[in-house]
Structure formats: C-alpha cells, structure tokens
Design a protein around this motif. Structure first.
Motif, PDB file in Angstrom:
ATOM      1  N   GLU A 101      -7.716  10.537   1.296  1.00 28.17           N
ATOM      2  CA  GLU A 101      -8.842  11.296   1.831  1.00 28.17           C
ATOM      3  C   GLU A 101      -8.911  12.657   1.156  1.00 28.17           C
ATOM      4  OE1 GLU A 101     -10.895  12.307   6.113  1.00 28.17           O
ATOM      5  OE2 GLU A 101      -8.773  11.846   6.060  1.00 28.17           O
ATOM      6  N   GLU A 102     -10.098  12.987   0.697  1.00 30.53           N
ATOM      7  CA  GLU A 102     -10.373  14.272   0.046  1.00 30.53           C
ATOM      8  C   GLU A 102      -9.353  14.594  -1.050  1.00 30.53           C
ATOM      9  OE1 GLU A 102     -11.072  17.435   2.784  1.00 30.53           O
ATOM     10  OE2 GLU A 102     -12.653  16.334   3.826  1.00 30.53           O
ATOM     11  N   GLY A 103      -9.071  13.594  -1.874  1.00 28.11           N
ATOM     12  CA  GLY A 103      -8.194  13.803  -3.020  1.00 28.11           C
ATOM     13  C   GLY A 103      -6.713  13.774  -2.722  1.00 28.11           C
ATOM     14  N   GLU A 104      -6.329  13.411  -1.524  1.00 28.98           N
ATOM     15  CA  GLU A 104      -4.909  13.408  -1.134  1.00 28.98           C
ATOM     16  C   GLU A 104      -4.491  12.041  -0.614  1.00 28.98           C
ATOM     17  OE1 GLU A 104      -2.731  16.069  -1.262  1.00 28.98           O
ATOM     18  OE2 GLU A 104      -4.298  17.283  -2.210  1.00 28.98           O
ATOM     19  N   PHE A 105      -3.318  11.588  -1.043  1.00 28.63           N
ATOM     20  CA  PHE A 105      -2.757  10.350  -0.525  1.00 28.63           C
ATOM     21  C   PHE A 105      -1.969  10.624   0.743  1.00 28.63           C
ATOM     22  CE2 PHE A 105      -3.425   9.032  -4.925  1.00 28.63           C
ATOM     23  CZ  PHE A 105      -3.997   7.785  -4.722  1.00 28.63           C
ATOM     24  N   ALA A 106      -2.131   9.765   1.742  1.00 29.89           N
ATOM     25  CA  ALA A 106      -1.418   9.911   3.007  1.00 29.89           C
ATOM     26  C   ALA A 106       0.045   9.499   2.869  1.00 29.89           C
ATOM     27  CB  ALA A 106      -2.083   9.064   4.091  1.00 29.89           C
ATOM     28  N   TYR A 107       0.300   8.508   2.037  1.00 24.43           N
ATOM     29  CA  TYR A 107       1.670   8.003   1.862  1.00 24.43           C
ATOM     30  C   TYR A 107       2.207   8.505   0.528  1.00 24.43           C
ATOM     31  CZ  TYR A 107       0.171   5.103   5.699  1.00 24.43           C
ATOM     32  OH  TYR A 107      -0.318   4.677   6.909  1.00 24.43           O
ATOM     33  N   LYS A 108       3.219   9.341   0.608  1.00 27.24           N
ATOM     34  CA  LYS A 108       3.785   9.952  -0.604  1.00 27.24           C
ATOM     35  C   LYS A 108       4.694   8.986  -1.346  1.00 27.24           C
ATOM     36  CE  LYS A 108       1.654  13.682   0.455  1.00 27.24           C
ATOM     37  NZ  LYS A 108       0.320  13.845  -0.050  1.00 27.24           N
ATOM     38  N   SER A 109       5.140   7.928  -0.648  1.00 31.90           N
ATOM     39  CA  SER A 109       6.002   6.934  -1.288  1.00 31.90           C
ATOM     40  C   SER A 109       5.706   5.565  -0.699  1.00 31.90           C
ATOM     41  CB  SER A 109       7.479   7.268  -1.046  1.00 31.90           C
ATOM     42  OG  SER A 109       7.815   7.076   0.318  1.00 31.90           O
ATOM     43  N   LYS A 110       6.052   4.519  -1.458  1.00 32.26           N
ATOM     44  CA  LYS A 110       5.882   3.164  -0.947  1.00 32.26           C
ATOM     45  C   LYS A 110       6.795   2.949   0.257  1.00 32.26           C
ATOM     46  CE  LYS A 110       6.855  -0.294  -3.698  1.00 32.26           C
ATOM     47  NZ  LYS A 110       6.917  -1.500  -4.535  1.00 32.26           N
ATOM     48  N   GLU A 111       7.954   3.587   0.257  1.00 34.20           N
ATOM     49  CA  GLU A 111       8.885   3.457   1.391  1.00 34.20           C
ATOM     50  C   GLU A 111       8.243   3.953   2.686  1.00 34.20           C
ATOM     51  OE1 GLU A 111      11.759   1.770   1.351  1.00 34.20           O
ATOM     52  OE2 GLU A 111      11.203   1.356  -0.735  1.00 34.20           O
ATOM     53  N   GLY A 112       7.513   5.053   2.602  1.00 36.76           N
ATOM     54  CA  GLY A 112       6.837   5.582   3.783  1.00 36.76           C
ATOM     55  C   GLY A 112       5.797   4.616   4.319  1.00 36.76           C
ATOM     56  N   LEU A 113       5.044   4.001   3.420  1.00 39.71           N
ATOM     57  CA  LEU A 113       4.047   3.011   3.842  1.00 39.71           C
ATOM     58  C   LEU A 113       4.742   1.780   4.409  1.00 39.71           C
ATOM     59  CD1 LEU A 113       1.195   1.910   4.150  1.00 39.71           C
ATOM     60  CD2 LEU A 113       1.229   1.327   1.712  1.00 39.71           C
ATOM     61  N   LEU A 114       5.821   1.341   3.775  1.00 44.50           N
ATOM     62  CA  LEU A 114       6.561   0.184   4.287  1.00 44.50           C
ATOM     63  C   LEU A 114       7.092   0.450   5.694  1.00 44.50           C
ATOM     64  CD1 LEU A 114       8.444  -0.914   1.051  1.00 44.50           C
ATOM     65  CD2 LEU A 114       6.678  -2.218   2.273  1.00 44.50           C
ATOM     66  N   ASP A 115       7.619   1.657   5.921  1.00 43.81           N
ATOM     67  CA  ASP A 115       8.094   2.029   7.263  1.00 43.81           C
ATOM     68  C   ASP A 115       6.958   1.899   8.274  1.00 43.81           C
ATOM     69  OD1 ASP A 115      10.626   2.594   6.284  1.00 43.81           O
ATOM     70  OD2 ASP A 115      10.282   4.769   6.191  1.00 43.81           O
ATOM     71  N   TYR A 116       5.789   2.399   7.896  1.00 40.79           N
ATOM     72  CA  TYR A 116       4.630   2.327   8.792  1.00 40.79           C
ATOM     73  C   TYR A 116       4.251   0.867   9.072  1.00 40.79           C
ATOM     74  CZ  TYR A 116       0.008   2.632  10.740  1.00 40.79           C
ATOM     75  OH  TYR A 116      -1.070   2.465  11.577  1.00 40.79           O
ATOM     76  N   LEU A 117       4.157   0.055   8.017  1.00 40.80           N
ATOM     77  CA  LEU A 117       3.743  -1.340   8.180  1.00 40.80           C
ATOM     78  C   LEU A 117       4.721  -2.124   9.054  1.00 40.80           C
ATOM     79  CD1 LEU A 117       2.541  -2.097   4.541  1.00 40.80           C
ATOM     80  CD2 LEU A 117       1.115  -1.750   6.567  1.00 40.80           C
ATOM     81  N   VAL A 118       6.016  -1.977   8.796  1.00 39.91           N
ATOM     82  CA  VAL A 118       7.026  -2.699   9.580  1.00 39.91           C
ATOM     83  C   VAL A 118       6.970  -2.265  11.042  1.00 39.91           C
ATOM     84  CG1 VAL A 118       9.506  -3.036   9.935  1.00 39.91           C
ATOM     85  CG2 VAL A 118       8.533  -3.205   7.636  1.00 39.91           C
ATOM     86  N   GLY A 119       6.730  -0.991  11.279  1.00 35.87           N
ATOM     87  CA  GLY A 119       6.704  -0.473  12.643  1.00 35.87           C
ATOM     88  C   GLY A 119       5.417  -0.733  13.403  1.00 35.87           C
ATOM     89  N   ASN A 120       4.318  -1.014  12.699  1.00 38.29           N
ATOM     90  CA  ASN A 120       3.023  -1.084  13.378  1.00 38.29           C
ATOM     91  C   ASN A 120       2.234  -2.388  13.219  1.00 38.29           C
ATOM     92  OD1 ASN A 120       2.539   1.746  14.554  1.00 38.29           O
ATOM     93  ND2 ASN A 120       3.335   2.117  12.506  1.00 38.29           N
ATOM     94  N   MET A 121       2.561  -3.196  12.238  1.00 34.52           N
ATOM     95  CA  MET A 121       1.804  -4.436  12.041  1.00 34.52           C
ATOM     96  C   MET A 121       2.308  -5.524  12.983  1.00 34.52           C
ATOM     97  SD  MET A 121      -0.522  -3.802   9.860  1.00 34.52           S
ATOM     98  CE  MET A 121      -1.109  -5.389   9.375  1.00 34.52           C
ATOM     99  N   PRO A 122       1.406  -6.365  13.480  1.00 34.16           N
ATOM    100  CA  PRO A 122       1.826  -7.459  14.357  1.00 34.16           C
ATOM    101  C   PRO A 122       2.845  -8.366  13.660  1.00 34.16           C
ATOM    102  CG  PRO A 122      -0.563  -7.292  14.304  1.00 34.16           C
ATOM    103  CD  PRO A 122      -0.043  -6.361  13.259  1.00 34.16           C
ATOM    104  N   ASN A 123       3.698  -8.973  14.468  1.00 35.34           N
ATOM    105  CA  ASN A 123       4.744  -9.858  13.948  1.00 35.34           C
ATOM    106  C   ASN A 123       4.729 -11.164  14.748  1.00 35.34           C
ATOM    107  OD1 ASN A 123       6.995 -10.983  12.779  1.00 35.34           O
ATOM    108  ND2 ASN A 123       8.442  -9.506  13.607  1.00 35.34           N
ATOM    109  N   PRO A 124       3.665 -11.971  14.596  1.00 32.26           N
ATOM    110  CA  PRO A 124       3.536 -13.175  15.420  1.00 32.26           C
ATOM    111  C   PRO A 124       4.627 -14.215  15.159  1.00 32.26           C
ATOM    112  CG  PRO A 124       1.852 -13.153  13.712  1.00 32.26           C
ATOM    113  CD  PRO A 124       2.558 -11.829  13.661  1.00 32.26           C
ATOM    114  N   GLU A 125       5.239 -14.179  13.983  1.00 32.85           N
ATOM    115  CA  GLU A 125       6.283 -15.150  13.656  1.00 32.85           C
ATOM    116  C   GLU A 125       7.674 -14.643  14.024  1.00 32.85           C
ATOM    117  OE1 GLU A 125       5.737 -16.206   9.561  1.00 32.85           O
ATOM    118  OE2 GLU A 125       3.619 -16.674   9.873  1.00 32.85           O
TER     119      GLU A 125
END
Length: 147
Positions: A101-125
């Motif tokens: 947004e406005e020229g800035e990335f929210a996730y400074k590293s892939k690890e940060g995004l991975l932490d977010y995804l693991v903590g917030n995405m549904p895990n039906p399996e």
C-alpha cells in the motif's frame, strides 16, 4: 465484458457525453466513438489516464483479460477494491492492498508472511503447523515477490 463495452459503461456511469469524456482525456470525440465501436483502442498512456480519472484498474478497462494474483500472498485480485495502490493513487496490479500500500510492503520477509498464514488461515485438514508452513512456502516461492 469487452473493452469497448467497458469504456461505454464507464462513460455512461459518469453521466458524460462522448464530447465531455474526450475533453477529460484530451482526445477527440471521434476517438471515443471509435473506442466504443471497437474500431480502435486507447493507447497505453490513455489507459493509464482512464485508470486514474475513473478510479478503475487497467485490467478492468481491458475487460479483465487476465486473472490477477497478488505476487506476494497469492490472493486472487478479482475486484478493483482489493488491488494495491501506489503513493500517487495509481493501481499496482501486482499486489493486494493488504500486502502493498502506497509504495510500502506490509511483510518485510517471507517468514513474517508465513507466520501470519499459519496463524490465521483455516486448517480444515488439521495439518501440523510445520507441514502447512512448508506448503505455504512452496506456493509463495513461485510468486514474483519471493523469487
């Protein structure tokens, strides 16, 4: 919807005549008519101007010929409202508004995004976090931002 239909709809939704739209875009009324009849198409610079003037992505102006996907998180960008913006307000069709947004990335590293995804995405399996992290990492590694 094809480009010619999209341009006419955009003009009509903004209650503009062909002449008024032409003035706003600094082209002739005949150019607007030819676009709406499918005889010609706006050039790249005019598409950028249309995008800015009418707050619509270039992909939408072109009739959504390609499925946009955020090149950071992989989210489908199927609505203009979730496409990111640059500081000048123009669309950046490579990213969603949550990753960039406005020229800035929210996730400074892939690890940060991975932490977010693991903590917030549904895990039906009910997979273990390590396995989910590995799956997300494999997918993200294919996206432009993380290559």
């Amino acid at each position: 919807m094809e480009m010619q239909e999209m341009l006419k709809k955009l003009r009509e939704n903004n209650n503009l005549t062909q002449e008024q739209m032409a003035e706003r875009l600094m082209v002739t009324r005949q150019a607007i008519s030819r676009w709406e009849n499918g005889e010609t198409q706006p050039n790249t610079e005019t598409l950028k101007l249309l995008s800015r003037e009418f707050n619509v992505s270039i992909n939408t102006l072109l009739g959504s010929p390609r499925q946009l996907i955020c090149q950071c998180c992989g989210m489908p960008l199927n609505e203009d409202s979730i496409i990111s913006r640059e500081k000048d307000g123009s669309y950046n069709e490579d990213y969603c508004k949550w990753c960039y947004e406005e020229g800035e990335f929210a996730y400074k590293s892939k690890e940060g995004l991975l932490d977010y995804l693991v903590g917030n995405m549904p895990n039906p399996e009910n997979l273990k976090d390590e396995e989910r992290r590995s799956q997300f990492d494999s997918y993200l590694s294919q996206l432009k931002h993380w290559k």
